[in-house]
Design a protein around this motif. Structure first.
Motif, mmCIF file in Angstrom:
data_model
loop_
_atom_site.group_PDB
_atom_site.id
_atom_site.type_symbol
_atom_site.label_atom_id
_atom_site.label_comp_id
_atom_site.label_asym_id
_atom_site.label_seq_id
_atom_site.Cartn_x
_atom_site.Cartn_y
_atom_site.Cartn_z
ATOM 1 N N LEU A 42 0.827 -1.209 0.000
ATOM 2 C CA LEU A 42 0.000 0.000 0.000
ATOM 3 C C LEU A 42 0.858 1.255 0.000
ATOM 4 C CD1 LEU A 42 -2.933 -0.536 2.532
ATOM 5 C CD2 LEU A 42 -2.963 -0.774 0.051
ATOM 6 N N ASP A 43 1.865 1.282 0.871
ATOM 7 C CA ASP A 43 2.645 2.499 1.085
ATOM 8 C C ASP A 43 3.800 2.656 0.104
ATOM 9 O OD1 ASP A 43 0.971 2.809 3.220
ATOM 10 O OD2 ASP A 43 2.505 2.562 4.766
ATOM 11 N N ARG A 44 4.354 1.565 -0.361
ATOM 12 C CA ARG A 44 5.568 1.621 -1.187
ATOM 13 C C ARG A 44 5.419 0.772 -2.455
ATOM 14 N NH1 ARG A 44 10.052 3.504 1.674
ATOM 15 N NH2 ARG A 44 9.343 4.691 3.475
ATOM 16 N N GLY A 45 4.204 0.733 -3.022
ATOM 17 C CA GLY A 45 3.936 -0.145 -4.162
ATOM 18 C C GLY A 45 4.863 0.069 -5.336
ATOM 19 N N ALA A 100 3.951 -15.896 3.521
ATOM 20 C CA ALA A 100 2.859 -15.070 4.041
ATOM 21 C C ALA A 100 3.101 -13.603 3.695
ATOM 22 C CB ALA A 100 2.738 -15.258 5.550
ATOM 23 N N TYR A 101 4.338 -13.159 3.839
ATOM 24 C CA TYR A 101 4.669 -11.773 3.485
ATOM 25 C C TYR A 101 4.406 -11.521 2.001
ATOM 26 C CZ TYR A 101 7.473 -7.514 2.875
ATOM 27 O OH TYR A 101 7.894 -6.244 2.575
ATOM 28 N N THR A 102 4.860 -12.453 1.155
ATOM 29 C CA THR A 102 4.693 -12.300 -0.287
ATOM 30 C C THR A 102 3.224 -12.280 -0.669
ATOM 31 O OG1 THR A 102 6.793 -13.461 -0.591
ATOM 32 C CG2 THR A 102 5.377 -13.241 -2.525
ATOM 33 N N ALA A 103 2.422 -13.114 -0.030
ATOM 34 C CA ALA A 103 0.982 -13.110 -0.301
ATOM 35 C C ALA A 103 0.377 -11.759 0.057
ATOM 36 C CB ALA A 103 0.302 -14.232 0.481
ATOM 37 N N GLY A 104 0.823 -11.173 1.170
ATOM 38 C CA GLY A 104 0.333 -9.855 1.550
ATOM 39 C C GLY A 104 0.716 -8.782 0.544
ATOM 40 N N VAL A 105 1.949 -8.876 0.003
ATOM 41 C CA VAL A 105 2.378 -7.917 -1.021
ATOM 42 C C VAL A 105 1.471 -8.018 -2.243
ATOM 43 C CG1 VAL A 105 4.205 -7.388 -2.678
ATOM 44 C CG2 VAL A 105 4.781 -7.773 -0.280
ATOM 45 N N THR A 106 1.254 -9.220 -2.724
ATOM 46 C CA THR A 106 0.405 -9.400 -3.903
ATOM 47 C C THR A 106 -0.997 -8.868 -3.648
ATOM 48 O OG1 THR A 106 1.685 -11.306 -4.674
ATOM 49 C CG2 THR A 106 -0.597 -11.142 -5.423
ATOM 50 N N GLU A 107 -1.510 -9.100 -2.440
ATOM 51 C CA GLU A 107 -2.842 -8.607 -2.074
ATOM 52 C C GLU A 107 -2.876 -7.078 -2.058
ATOM 53 O OE1 GLU A 107 -5.891 -9.031 1.786
ATOM 54 O OE2 GLU A 107 -4.052 -10.228 1.652
ATOM 55 N N GLY A 108 -1.855 -6.474 -1.471
ATOM 56 C CA GLY A 108 -1.845 -5.022 -1.343
ATOM 57 C C GLY A 108 -1.550 -4.284 -2.627
ATOM 58 N N LEU A 109 -0.877 -4.935 -3.579
ATOM 59 C CA LEU A 109 -0.523 -4.249 -4.818
ATOM 60 C C LEU A 109 -1.742 -3.916 -5.672
ATOM 61 C CD1 LEU A 109 2.794 -5.976 -5.967
ATOM 62 C CD2 LEU A 109 2.474 -3.597 -5.284
ATOM 63 N N ARG A 111 -4.093 -2.191 -4.770
ATOM 64 C CA ARG A 111 -4.267 -0.758 -4.512
ATOM 65 C C ARG A 111 -2.951 -0.002 -4.563
ATOM 66 N NH1 ARG A 111 -6.973 -0.825 1.161
ATOM 67 N NH2 ARG A 111 -6.269 1.357 1.131
ATOM 68 N N GLY A 112 -1.876 -0.636 -4.151
ATOM 69 C CA GLY A 112 -0.599 0.048 -4.018
ATOM 70 C C GLY A 112 0.028 0.467 -5.330
ATOM 71 N N ARG A 113 -0.450 -0.103 -6.451
ATOM 72 C CA ARG A 113 0.092 0.285 -7.757
ATOM 73 C C ARG A 113 -0.616 1.514 -8.319
ATOM 74 N NH1 ARG A 113 -0.383 -2.692 -11.752
ATOM 75 N NH2 ARG A 113 1.695 -3.081 -12.597
ATOM 76 N N SER A 709 5.047 7.326 3.312
ATOM 77 C CA SER A 709 4.386 6.938 2.067
ATOM 78 C C SER A 709 5.296 7.172 0.874
ATOM 79 C CB SER A 709 3.089 7.728 1.882
ATOM 80 O OG SER A 709 2.498 7.444 0.626
ATOM 81 N N GLY A 710 5.166 6.309 -0.121
ATOM 82 C CA GLY A 710 5.870 6.508 -1.374
ATOM 83 C C GLY A 710 5.011 7.147 -2.440
ATOM 84 N N ASP A 711 3.783 7.479 -2.117
ATOM 85 C CA ASP A 711 2.858 8.096 -3.070
ATOM 86 C C ASP A 711 3.011 9.607 -2.996
ATOM 87 O OD1 ASP A 711 0.744 9.091 -4.551
ATOM 88 O OD2 ASP A 711 -0.723 7.673 -3.747
ATOM 89 N N PRO A 712 3.461 10.271 -4.065
ATOM 90 C CA PRO A 712 3.672 11.723 -3.996
ATOM 91 C C PRO A 712 2.414 12.528 -3.716
ATOM 92 C CG PRO A 712 4.006 10.889 -6.232
ATOM 93 C CD PRO A 712 3.866 9.696 -5.347
ATOM 94 N N ARG A 713 1.232 11.909 -3.821
ATOM 95 C CA ARG A 713 -0.012 12.615 -3.506
ATOM 96 C C ARG A 713 -0.350 12.555 -2.025
ATOM 97 N NH1 ARG A 713 -3.298 8.909 -7.621
ATOM 98 N NH2 ARG A 713 -2.249 7.478 -6.191
#
Length: 745
Positions: A42-45, A100-109, A111-113, A709-713
């Motif tokens: 979410l934060d650093r997609g 488990a971490y990788t599954a969370g990344v895939t889930e969060g991406l 929105r995170g992308r 956050s990595g999102d400039p907005r």
């Protein structure tokens, strides 16, 4: 403290503090790992997707030609294959944690992308533009690949390649003109291992030196100031542990810097020679293979041909990359068709198919300083100096895998066809030692037996200055009489007052340069004489508002340019013939800046130190004498850039941060490194600041250069920048009632 809202079995909850820092709560460790992966996406997609592409050697496929040099290197060093091997070798419980971490990344991406950079890649007006890159599930090995991306060039092996270049060029020239000067003198002249990636501060105060009676740990790692930042503040809480720390986005746990409540840890680079560099003799065989000349004769090398796709306006362009691995390591530059400069590296992570993942997970469970050092006993790469503490004890230990080589074998590439090229066993490192008073690590040469594992180290100035600030009275406290408030010397140190150490701008080693202006013969222009007088009277502090610091920086840059262009160093400018990715380590102005005092004293090389120093000052004084308006300050030109991968892509909209004035410099404790002779812009420095209080974790402090956050907005994209520019930190908040619930999944 009220307990957090319960989460469902297998689920997790996300809370945020006022700075947007994620606090993840779950009932069990695997759900927590999934939650960490989710909030990271979410934060650093954008950031973690870029590092995943780097790990796969597919960056150019997304951003075009600027990504090609990295992709070639990633395939040559077999980065993805190393990550896959290390993943396959994991114990079942560690693999489940990474999964488990990788599954969370895939889930969060999902929105995170949704960030501007991804849409920039889809812009039809951009070269080769088109559709948004597809949302691809993360490979199970990707977190290990991301860790390798962050550290594969963090070792000393590029410095070995630089020294080889020095030996071949300047060393050969000196041998012809001055056969009485040994090659070691030439190498030592340019041997300071500065450059990309080196540096860090860490210190520990035993309980006898603190107001609470419990230890304090503090420090700041120095790396390239990437945007978003290379560290992510995070809290990870489950029934088994509750840890705050600084994570690598895309990597589970908090391997470098963490506070588990009862125990805490922090690391610095040990500057060890842990990657052997081997010169190889390769030839093609009639059957189409590649043969290496080993110490026992010809050996068959392993060859894999990879294809790199490069985004281009007319459609993807394919590049063929031949990767070669000998019995001694992966070939990172050169090859069978480039016999003169072919080098392989022996990476510990690849040799043992181990990145130390078990350590990352074990640290989260630490309850004592001994637990921390026991965990680090199986650390792999990079080699670190570790400070660990609990409420009663502070320990110091060096951790990692280092081949057994004497110092002479660490200087230059080893000829692979001789006995020197044979594989050596890992060094047995000394056990932890108890810190009874104060410990400081700042990449200086260690004094403890068994831990001098490198060839060259950072100058000792930072380490001495940190010790002076912790122990200081009188001049060591910056010229003020008496012990400063909250100093270690009066036994009243607190977490909050460690800011005065983080913020220190006294530049060590300045007198080594300024002494070249001691001799002032008559005939100097008045402007030059005035400038020299100012520099002699200057307080040696690189404060943002200092005009004298600006004068010193301008003189230093002019001096670097003059010395780098000196005829005596002309051989160094010869083409190095190495892979493009190593260019930053082969920068002659950068190396001259690191070694400037020594070079000015190299009369045997034909460099007249006083003449060059005065000529550089005359250049600066002449320009300054014709200036109208206020004199410039150091902060006028010394400002942070924030490195972003899209900065290298013509026409691509790269995010920016405010260009705030900065105090500090490369070798001040407040590290905001510039490139004298090239630019005053800061692109490397403190990528985090941290203070762990073992008496009260909520009294601890932390901070990053930009934001959570990595999102400039996002309002949290750069909201910590003003505090970072002032070398300040923000509070660590762990009271769940003071946090804002965001979501439960």
């Amino acid at each position: 403290m009220r307990a957090p809202t319960p989460v469902p079995p297998g689920g997790f909850a996300v809370h945020r503090d006022a700075w947007g820092v994620p606090h993840v709560r779950a009932a069990d460790e695997l759900a927590l790992a999934r939650g960490q992966g989710y909030v990271t996406a979410l934060d650093r997609g954008w950031q973690i997707e870029v590092d995943r592409w780097r790990a796969e050697g597919r960056l150019a496929e997304r951003i075009g030609e600027p990504g090609l040099a990295w992709d070639r290197f990633a395939h040559r060093v077999r980065l993805a294959d190393t990550a896959r091997r290390a993943y396959a070798a994991l114990a079942d419980d560690d693999r489940a944690w990474v999964d488990a971490y990788t599954a969370g990344v895939t889930e969060g991406l999902g929105r995170g992308r949704d960030v501007p950079e991804m849409y920039a890649l889809a812009d039809p007006a951009w070269p080769g533009g088109g559709d948004l890159p597809p949302h691809e599930p993360w490979p199970v090995w990707a977190p290990l690949g991301v860790f390798l991306v962050a550290h594969v060039l963090f070792s000393g092996f590029p410095h070995v390649l630089w020294r080889d270049h020095v030996a071949r060029t300047l060393g050969s020239a000196v041998a012809r003109s001055r056969p009485d000067v040994p090659l070691t003198d030439v190498l030592d002249l340019l041997a300071v291992d500065g450059g990309p990636g080196s540096g860090s501060n860490a210190w520990a105060l035993a309980g006898t030196r603190t107001r609470s009676g419990a230890p304090l740990l503090a420090g700041d790692p120095h790396r390239l100031l990437e945007l978003p930042g290379v560290y992510q503040q995070v809290r990870l809480a489950c029934d088994a542990y509750d840890v705050v720390g600084l994570a690598f986005p895309g990597v589970p746990g908090v391997p470098h810097l963490g506070h588990a409540g009862a125990a805490a840890w922090g690391v610095t680079n040990a500057m060890a020679h842990h990657v052997d560099v081997v010169a190889e003799r390769l030839r093609r065989t009639p059957g189409g293979g590649v043969e290496a000349q080993g110490p026992d004769g010809p050996e068959r090398a392993d060859v894999v041909v990879a294809t790199v796709r490069v985004r281009a306006a007319g459609g993807p362009v394919e590049h063929r990359v031949e990767t070669v691995e000998t019995a001694r390591g992966v070939v990172v530059t050169g090859g069978p068709d480039e016999p003169d400069r072919t080098f392989a590296v022996r990476l510990p992570a690849r040799v043992d198919a181990d990145l130390g993942v078990a350590v990352w997970r074990r640290l989260l469970h630490a309850r004592s300083a001994r637990d921390v050092t026991d965990a680090f006993a199986t650390w792999v790469d990079p080699v670190d100096r570790v400070l660990a503490a609990d409420r009663h004890e502070v320990l110091s230990v060096t951790a990692g895998r280092v081949p057994r080589r004497d110092r002479a074998e660490r200087a230059l590439p080893l000829p692979g066809w001789t006995d020197a090229g044979r594989v050596r066993p890992w060094v047995a490192l000394p056990p932890p030692v108890v810190v009874h008073d104060v410990a400081v690590d700042a990449n200086e040469r260690p004094g403890r037996p068994g831990t001098d594992l490198g060839h060259t180290y950072a100058p000792p100035h930072r380490a001495r200055r940190v010790r002076a600030l912790l122990d200081a009275t009188g001049p060591a406290a910056g010229g003020r009489a008496g012990s400063p408030a909250g100093s270690a010397a009066d036994g009243a140190a607190t977490a909050a007052d460690q800011a005065r150490v983080h913020a220190d701008t006294l530049l060590g080693g300045t007198d080594d340069l300024l002494r070249w202006l001691d001799d002032e013969p008559g005939g100097r222009a008045p402007a030059t004489a005035r400038a020299a007088a100012r520099l002699r009277a200057w307080d040696r502090r690189m404060d943002a508002g200092s005009t004298d610091a600006a004068l010193f920086a301008a003189w230093r840059s002019a001096l670097v340019r003059r010395v780098a262009a000196h005829p005596a160093l002309a051989p160094l400018h010869a083409p190095h013939g190495l892979d493009e990715v190593f260019a930053p380590w082969l920068s002659v102005p950068g190396r001259v800046a690191d070694a400037l005092p020594a070079l000015l004293g190299a009369a045997w090389l034909g460099i007249d130190g006083p003449a060059e120093a005065w000529a550089a000052l005359a250049e600066v004084a002449h320009a300054d004498d014709g200036r109208t308006g206020p004199a410039p300050t150091w902060g006028d030109t010394h400002r942070v850039l924030g490195l972003h991968v899209l900065l290298d892509v013509p026409g691509a909209p790269a995010p920016r941060v405010p260009a705030v004035p900065l105090g500090g410099d490369t070798d001040t404790v407040r590290c905001t490194a510039s490139a004298p002779g090239t630019t005053d812009t800061c692109v490397r420095g403190s990528v985090a600041r941290w203070v762990w209080d073992l008496a009260d974790r909520d009294a601890s402090r932390w901070g990053v250069p930009f934001g959570a956050s990595g999102d400039p907005r996002s309002p949290h994209f750069a909201d910590q920048l003003p505090a970072w520019a002032a070398a300040a930190t923000v509070p660590v908040v762990t009271d769940w009632t003071l946090l804002t619930p965001e979501e439960t999944r």
